[in-house]
Scaffold this motif. Sequence first.
Motif, PDB file in Angstrom:
ATOM      1  N   ASN A  49     -13.496  -8.834  47.314  1.00  0.00           N
ATOM      2  CA  ASN A  49     -13.756  -9.567  46.069  1.00  0.00           C
ATOM      3  C   ASN A  49     -12.752 -10.696  45.886  1.00  0.00           C
ATOM      4  O   ASN A  49     -13.122 -11.821  45.531  1.00  0.00           O
ATOM      5  N   HIS A  57     -10.960 -12.156  48.214  1.00  0.00           N
ATOM      6  CA  HIS A  57     -11.174 -13.153  49.264  1.00  0.00           C
ATOM      7  C   HIS A  57     -12.361 -14.063  48.919  1.00  0.00           C
ATOM      8  O   HIS A  57     -12.292 -15.280  49.115  1.00  0.00           O
ATOM      9  N   LYS A  58     -13.404 -13.468  48.378  1.00  0.00           N
ATOM     10  CA  LYS A  58     -14.587 -14.259  48.016  1.00  0.00           C
ATOM     11  C   LYS A  58     -14.267 -15.258  46.903  1.00  0.00           C
ATOM     12  O   LYS A  58     -14.738 -16.390  46.922  1.00  0.00           O
TER      13      LYS A  58
END
Length: 156
Positions: free
Chosen positions: A63, A65-66
């Motif tokens: 999450n 990283h996104k």
Amino acid sequence: MKPSTSTKPPSPGGGGGGGSSSSSSSAAAFQACAVCKYQRRRCTPDCKLAPYFPAHKQKEFLNAHKLFGVHNIVQILKKVPESRRQTAAETIIIEADARARDPVWGCLGVIRELERRIQLSTKELHTTLALLDFYRSRNLPNSGVYGGININNNIN
């Protein structure tokens, strides 16, 4: 059709990464962090993100990283003093998880819901205090005791 070049079946432990038997004991003692697992690289004991994204926090890392990207997470943590990095990493995780749950509102949606609850609780408190004032103003025969509860005490 291309013939398979590998005749060796996959190992029962999975992973398929190979490695010597002498390093297997050190690999068991130090599990790769979520960042290194994602980037498919060997995690070293001095990995900068391992304390904040251990192996069991894979979903939280994905999450984050996104939303931010690994480079930006590293840059944010570099700018924060060492004593506050854990809190900063937890904040990044909370923001990313909130955005994953609610892509439109994210953290703002959580904040607005909490503000709404505070407003409702404040209204309920004022209503309750008004009722207490009403019952206090009446001449009760039990000198302020109503249903076993003393209602003459002020609540502030």
